[in-house]
Design a protein around this motif. Sequence first.
Motif, PDB file in Angstrom:
ATOM      1  N   ALA F 160      -0.199  38.617  71.873  1.00 12.05           N
ATOM      2  CA  ALA F 160      -1.073  37.288  72.491  1.00 12.05           C
ATOM      3  C   ALA F 160      -2.526  37.348  71.512  1.00 12.05           C
ATOM      4  O   ALA F 160      -3.051  36.421  72.488  1.00 12.05           O
ATOM      5  CB  ALA F 160      -1.171  38.098  73.753  1.00 12.05           C
ATOM      6  N   GLU F 202      -9.185  45.910  64.450  1.00  9.14           N
ATOM      7  CA  GLU F 202      -9.884  45.648  65.694  1.00  9.14           C
ATOM      8  C   GLU F 202     -11.794  46.077  65.060  1.00  9.14           C
ATOM      9  O   GLU F 202     -11.976  46.048  64.356  1.00  9.14           O
ATOM     10  CB  GLU F 202      -9.957  47.426  65.809  1.00  9.14           C
ATOM     11  CG  GLU F 202      -8.889  47.398  66.558  1.00  9.14           C
ATOM     12  CD  GLU F 202      -8.779  48.856  67.184  1.00  9.14           C
ATOM     13  OE1 GLU F 202      -8.176  49.605  67.868  1.00  9.14           O
ATOM     14  OE2 GLU F 202     -10.128  49.398  67.427  1.00  9.14           O
ATOM     15  N   LEU F 220     -11.006  39.625  61.215  1.00  8.02           N
ATOM     16  CA  LEU F 220     -10.534  40.997  62.369  1.00  8.02           C
ATOM     17  C   LEU F 220      -9.115  40.383  62.416  1.00  8.02           C
ATOM     18  O   LEU F 220      -9.283  39.823  63.299  1.00  8.02           O
ATOM     19  CB  LEU F 220     -11.623  41.374  63.308  1.00  8.02           C
ATOM     20  CG  LEU F 220     -12.463  41.441  63.369  1.00  8.02           C
ATOM     21  CD1 LEU F 220     -13.792  41.091  64.520  1.00  8.02           C
ATOM     22  CD2 LEU F 220     -13.294  42.900  62.292  1.00  8.02           C
ATOM     23  N   HIS F 223      -5.381  44.925  65.453  1.00  4.11           N
ATOM     24  CA  HIS F 223      -5.237  46.316  64.810  1.00  4.11           C
ATOM     25  C   HIS F 223      -3.151  46.236  64.484  1.00  4.11           C
ATOM     26  O   HIS F 223      -2.772  46.572  63.572  1.00  4.11           O
ATOM     27  CB  HIS F 223      -5.377  47.537  65.690  1.00  4.11           C
ATOM     28  CG  HIS F 223      -4.983  49.155  65.322  1.00  4.11           C
ATOM     29  ND1 HIS F 223      -5.988  49.650  65.611  1.00  4.11           N
ATOM     30  CD2 HIS F 223      -4.243  49.824  64.416  1.00  4.11           C
ATOM     31  CE1 HIS F 223      -5.867  50.789  64.580  1.00  4.11           C
ATOM     32  NE2 HIS F 223      -4.975  50.856  64.872  1.00  4.11           N
ATOM     33  N   TYR F 224      -2.829  45.424  65.356  1.00  2.00           N
ATOM     34  CA  TYR F 224      -1.110  45.741  65.487  1.00  2.00           C
ATOM     35  C   TYR F 224      -0.087  45.183  64.812  1.00  2.00           C
ATOM     36  O   TYR F 224      -0.483  45.519  63.163  1.00  2.00           O
ATOM     37  CB  TYR F 224      -0.440  44.766  66.784  1.00  2.00           C
ATOM     38  CG  TYR F 224       0.977  45.349  66.483  1.00  2.00           C
ATOM     39  CD1 TYR F 224       1.671  46.659  66.985  1.00  2.00           C
ATOM     40  CD2 TYR F 224       1.630  44.350  65.802  1.00  2.00           C
ATOM     41  CE1 TYR F 224       3.364  46.610  66.962  1.00  2.00           C
ATOM     42  CE2 TYR F 224       3.241  43.952  66.112  1.00  2.00           C
ATOM     43  CZ  TYR F 224       3.668  45.313  66.527  1.00  2.00           C
ATOM     44  OH  TYR F 224       5.415  45.514  66.681  1.00  2.00           O
ATOM     45  N   ALA F 250       6.929  45.079  68.601  1.00  2.00           N
ATOM     46  CA  ALA F 250       6.126  45.612  70.298  1.00  2.00           C
ATOM     47  C   ALA F 250       4.872  44.562  69.981  1.00  2.00           C
ATOM     48  O   ALA F 250       3.745  45.869  69.438  1.00  2.00           O
ATOM     49  CB  ALA F 250       6.169  47.156  70.368  1.00  2.00           C
ATOM     50  N   PRO F 251       4.888  43.938  69.636  1.00  2.00           N
ATOM     51  CA  PRO F 251       3.034  43.685  69.089  1.00  2.00           C
ATOM     52  C   PRO F 251       2.462  43.952  70.390  1.00  2.00           C
ATOM     53  O   PRO F 251       2.480  43.239  71.516  1.00  2.00           O
ATOM     54  CB  PRO F 251       3.045  42.149  69.054  1.00  2.00           C
ATOM     55  CG  PRO F 251       4.242  41.473  69.818  1.00  2.00           C
ATOM     56  CD  PRO F 251       5.211  42.514  69.585  1.00  2.00           C
ATOM     57  N   THR F 252       0.832  44.123  70.251  1.00  2.00           N
ATOM     58  CA  THR F 252      -0.331  44.298  71.319  1.00  2.00           C
ATOM     59  C   THR F 252      -0.865  43.549  71.113  1.00  2.00           C
ATOM     60  O   THR F 252      -1.620  43.386  72.108  1.00  2.00           O
ATOM     61  CB  THR F 252      -0.621  45.861  71.423  1.00  2.00           C
ATOM     62  OG1 THR F 252      -1.509  45.897  69.812  1.00  2.00           O
ATOM     63  CG2 THR F 252      -0.504  46.910  70.678  1.00  2.00           C
ATOM     64  N   GLY F 253      -1.117  42.675  70.548  1.00  2.00           N
ATOM     65  CA  GLY F 253      -1.691  41.229  70.586  1.00  2.00           C
ATOM     66  C   GLY F 253      -3.798  42.060  70.205  1.00  2.00           C
ATOM     67  O   GLY F 253      -4.990  41.791  70.057  1.00  2.00           O
ATOM     68  N   ILE F 254      -3.184  43.929  70.199  1.00  2.00           N
ATOM     69  CA  ILE F 254      -4.919  43.811  69.733  1.00  2.00           C
ATOM     70  C   ILE F 254      -4.869  44.646  68.355  1.00  2.00           C
ATOM     71  O   ILE F 254      -4.279  44.718  67.862  1.00  2.00           O
ATOM     72  CB  ILE F 254      -5.299  45.100  71.159  1.00  2.00           C
ATOM     73  CG1 ILE F 254      -4.963  45.248  71.848  1.00  2.00           C
ATOM     74  CG2 ILE F 254      -6.058  46.111  70.179  1.00  2.00           C
ATOM     75  CD1 ILE F 254      -5.358  45.732  73.534  1.00  2.00           C
TER      76      ILE F 254
END
Lengths: 254, 254, 254, 254, 254, 254
Positions: F160, F202, F220, F223-224, F250-254
């Motif tokens: 996301a 990040e 940026l 992170h993932y 399993a992407p975190t989008g962060i």
Amino acid sequence: MDVSELAARYDEELRTSDYADVDASANGLQVGSGDWTVEHVAFAVDAAVETIEAAVSAGADALVTHHGLSWGGIERVTGRDFDRVAPLIREDVALYVSHLPLDGHTSLGNAAGLADRLGLAGRERFGAMGSEYIGLAGTADALDPAGVRETLETDLDHGAGGVRHLDFGPDAIKDVAVVTGSGADWFDAAVERGADAFVTGEGKQKLYHQAKEAGVHVYLAGHYATETFGVNALADLADDWGVETTVLDAPTGI
Amino acid sequence: MDVSELAARYDEELRTSDYADVDASANGLQVGSGDWTVEHVAFAVDAAVETIEAAVSAGADALVTHHGLSWGGIERVTGRDFDRVAPLIREDVALYVSHLPLDGHTSLGNAAGLADRLGLAGRERFGAMGSEYIGLAGTADALDPAGVRETLETDLDHGAGGVRHLDFGPDAIKDVAVVTGSGADWFDAAVERGADAFVTGEGKQKLYHQAKEAGVHVYLAGHYATETFGVNALADLADDWGVETTVLDAPTGI
Amino acid sequence: MDVSELAARYDEELRTSDYADVDASANGLQVGSGDWTVEHVAFAVDAAVETIEAAVSAGADALVTHHGLSWGGIERVTGRDFDRVAPLIREDVALYVSHLPLDGHTSLGNAAGLADRLGLAGRERFGAMGSEYIGLAGTADALDPAGVRETLETDLDHGAGGVRHLDFGPDAIKDVAVVTGSGADWFDAAVERGADAFVTGEGKQKLYHQAKEAGVHVYLAGHYATETFGVNALADLADDWGVETTVLDAPTGI
Amino acid sequence: MDVSELAARYDEELRTSDYADVDASANGLQVGSGDWTVEHVAFAVDAAVETIEAAVSAGADALVTHHGLSWGGIERVTGRDFDRVAPLIREDVALYVSHLPLDGHTSLGNAAGLADRLGLAGRERFGAMGSEYIGLAGTADALDPAGVRETLETDLDHGAGGVRHLDFGPDAIKDVAVVTGSGADWFDAAVERGADAFVTGEGKQKLYHQAKEAGVHVYLAGHYATETFGVNALADLADDWGVETTVLDAPTGI
Amino acid sequence: MDVSELAARYDEELRTSDYADVDASANGLQVGSGDWTVEHVAFAVDAAVETIEAAVSAGADALVTHHGLSWGGIERVTGRDFDRVAPLIREDVALYVSHLPLDGHTSLGNAAGLADRLGLAGRERFGAMGSEYIGLAGTADALDPAGVRETLETDLDHGAGGVRHLDFGPDAIKDVAVVTGSGADWFDAAVERGADAFVTGEGKQKLYHQAKEAGVHVYLAGHYATETFGVNALADLADDWGVETTVLDAPTGI
Amino acid sequence: MDVSELAARYDEELRTSDYADVDASANGLQVGSGDWTVEHVAFAVDAAVETIEAAVSAGADALVTHHGLSWGGIERVTGRDFDRVAPLIREDVALYVSHLPLDGHTSLGNAAGLADRLGLAGRERFGAMGSEYIGLAGTADALDPAGVRETLETDLDHGAGGVRHLDFGPDAIKDVAVVTGSGADWFDAAVERGADAFVTGEGKQKLYHQAKEAGVHVYLAGHYATETFGVNALADLADDWGVETTVLDAPTGI
């Protein structure tokens, strides 16, 4: 009762959080889900494969021990830690641990139980560890040094070990300090208190000459043997709460 | 020879300065004037009133011990420290100490002496302490577990104590790791090495289940009993230097 | 009175235990047996061969000093420490030490004695060291800066040294902060307090520009010279207790 | 040349980065923009309002000092730090600092300059600070103790102070150890080296008895007075680089 | 009003000294002279060249920010720190900083402002940092998760960034915990409290799975965007004191 | 192949032991028995319930991740740690972790994979962490700043999230420094290197003004999203070893 409730009751009784800064052991619930239901609890001095398997065999939902698995964190759940954690998780057995809080509890604790056997009166907290205590001291009516040894020898569960008596004190013992387990570092505090005898579990080399020079009796009654009192007292508590209990016997003789 | 010369010779042989960062003991000359002349040296495992008085009685100018008086500094020369320091100073007896350097010395050391008794071959340094070592490991030709116990029981100076054997290893012992004194913290390193047996002095409660789960023999042969080798070897050295020597026997049974 | 009793009285008066965490000095009894009888006590600023020999010559059973021998523990009783400890032990002279407790005591202390000489009123504790204090501050009725220098120069025992005056403050001194000995690190606290003058013993290079920029008088009156007050006050106390006393004079000029 | 280039040349010559772990001072460029052009550099022992204003008056673009403003970081640019930083920034004067690297440099350093005045030969690095050194030691041809004092008194810039001689050493001085500034903590190393004399700047109370008991001459020649050599040598370097230089004189007498 | 007075008023209101041990930021006056007169104060989230130049352009005598320049001390006033400190000093603009005290203030703080926007009731301090707090938590009347996102998206100043919603919580949000800025480390405390939603500024990778497994909403609303409340509240205070104020807008979108 | 063999191969390739002192993560085998046979390995960025369940569903015997479960030790196997450890143990799935060793590996690592996408040449290790490195830097042939953003946006797995570009650098990017994950603390090192662009995962609030003032592009990229390269490369290695592999997304989008 679920595991969370069991842990909360023990934590309150034992003042677990008060010992958080002075104990390397992660006291309280160490392994398992708080949601599990507890109907049968096993009790042992050590959390080890032998006792964990015995708890499983007994059909316990939880195991309560004095020595646990996390001393500053489990670095890896591999090797010995895997061998101990795996059966707990596979068999849904929670592990609750109380180390120093159980040593020093003034009525349920290991030192308290040992003081009961010796019939000590006028008890005071002894064995300072930061702002808490891990032992007890008290007075007696002129105990016979050999008699104390005999009491410890016969009343405690030594396995292959026994009691070593450093016979350097007076003929009549009127004041006794107790730190169960590995208590040699508190010998000087016992001398400062004016104790005639110091009772602990494991010995350390330096204790011999320290006792000889101070003129104080030292009884090395075994680490395991001096620390069965606490978990037995916790079993009695659980009985009162209506939970089935099994106390496991696995003496190390050390 | 004066005290400075004696200390310098031992320091060089034992590599005292290499252990400075890993040993709490202030190794080397601990008490006395470097200018005193040394004609007679006494040797003991512990620096205590008993051994200091025996050294004085023997007419020694210096006492060499494995366990000394300064562990991070003598806070006050009062109480027990006064009782030990005072006779040294009043009777002009210097105190030379070698703790870990003497444990780990590959030929003069405590572990080396114990390895000799067990007839270990293919020796390697064992028992890492920072960048140094305090023990030895080696191989054997299928030793009998009960035989090892017997050897340790009969050949060592146990006083009132004895040898405890945690009999969890294989029938034939082919690899042995040794850390004399209080060596329980190196048990895991012995397992990692693949040792069949681990020999040390004092026990610790946790060792029992660790040994049982790892399937390794553990021999708890006594802290004092496993540490007489080093000071005896230092006495032999002094003999070679033409100094009169007395080895003091003061077993603690611990 | 025995040594234990003497030490206990001083410890109570000086609140020795309250300074345990903030002082590197092992305050209290540092050398000797508590059982010795004390009939004659010598007093000196420093525990050194010169003062220890003088105490012995005076026939003292104990020596009380501001600077002792154990600062975090005596690593070895050899060299300089041997030269100082040996005569104490051989001649049965106990050593009692009070460092920061004696600097900061509000009536017996070094700063208090110096404040007396300067006639300071409205005294407050000054010179925070953790939760304790090691100096005093107070007000005066417009002191003349040169006059302060003269007072310090004539009233104190400087040996070969003297008073250095950093003459950067106002013409009339109405507020003075005192930290005896080596107090330069508290200069900023004196400025923050609004002091017109700061009196200490030793100087540090940085003080010169700090004083000049802050517009504050600094008097460097000597470490020794500013610290004779405390031990003299302790001698007066001992007099009151019926003990013979000798105050030793051994100025360092530093 | 711009400020970055000047700083880079000094950093290389002085091995600034090698001292990073042993010096609290933030050595190198402390204040200013690396882009500024440097045509005129001022030099002083201390960075203080007095010297900064003198550098501005002299028309300097940069000030090079031994003692700077950042010792572990400037907590706030307020009060004394504001008073010192503000004129540097407002007048575009960069501040370059070299503390311990300049003390210990074997030819440009403070100890080296002092050793030159005393005519020391066979120089060796002295005054260990971690893996680096901050002083020098060397031999001399039987110097007269009073003559050494006279040399230090007449050749150095003492301001209101002077030289204190602790006259406890032999009649002929053949070995001298030097740590400029505040060097008392290296006195024992000088004794261990076998030095007959130890020269430093500031005194400490404990030095008096240490020197007396060791039988070694100590010269307390002033912190400022012993530390003008280094910045003068850096000025000579800058001269060689074609930069205009001004050496500022601001003795503290401490 | 002078700078000292302004700083003192803010320090008292924000309890600056209570946060001294838990905050790396040197809160309070960071740059400038306390003697300067203040007639016009600028406010910004960050102390940076952009905001400092804007403060100068606005004619401000002081700049008040949430993020300052000294985090454990300014090692050197060079490079970035020079670029920021120089215009403050050259233009006589003081810098006052309040970091964690402004995060946690229960009415003026960043968390308090955010809680206002969300209409939280029954507020309690949240986000323990030693003995202080840096956030707030409170209850709400069944907030709609998407609505919370919309509120944060529209009401906050995001610059180029926006709000990230980890949509793992319940349909109705009744309890919200807030730690503005970089608050991910307090997520577990929010779960322990029983919060349905956790609002912070910056995200951390680990938060995603933590939120998913705990079943809690997480809103990452931007570090800058969540921290404009505090400085605006401080501007209102200054208005009340009769000082001219300018709030600077410099969103980072992070 | 058994688990021990798999772990040993990875440990050797990744130089796990060299990072032991600089990484809080317990790299290597974290959960499971070394004796298990491995036929199928799953790979994921994070060890979390989502990925562990996916590994189980895939029929994997082992899971290899970049972020593991033990960061300085698992305090208790309860709560979140229980939820993650329990399915691993119950389903006999071993967990192997490589954190910083996988970030910095010069060919298999996360930074290396990202550098491949950007086509960086002349690569050097970048991002010092003690004596090791966790990133890479390299040169490029005048990259277009918007083009770099587009590459990162399209080639990486953002879930996301997306890429934030702080567009403060030059028009042509010729030098790029990369630290994947949370790399903001190495921005200054990138500036010191002379990089035109700094790529990390990040963001941190301070980066905005740092980049703006330094005139450097910052990307940026998540992170993932920046850390999928390493585990994919490890999967390729396992393929070469003849083990079945599954890479979990399993992407975190962060």
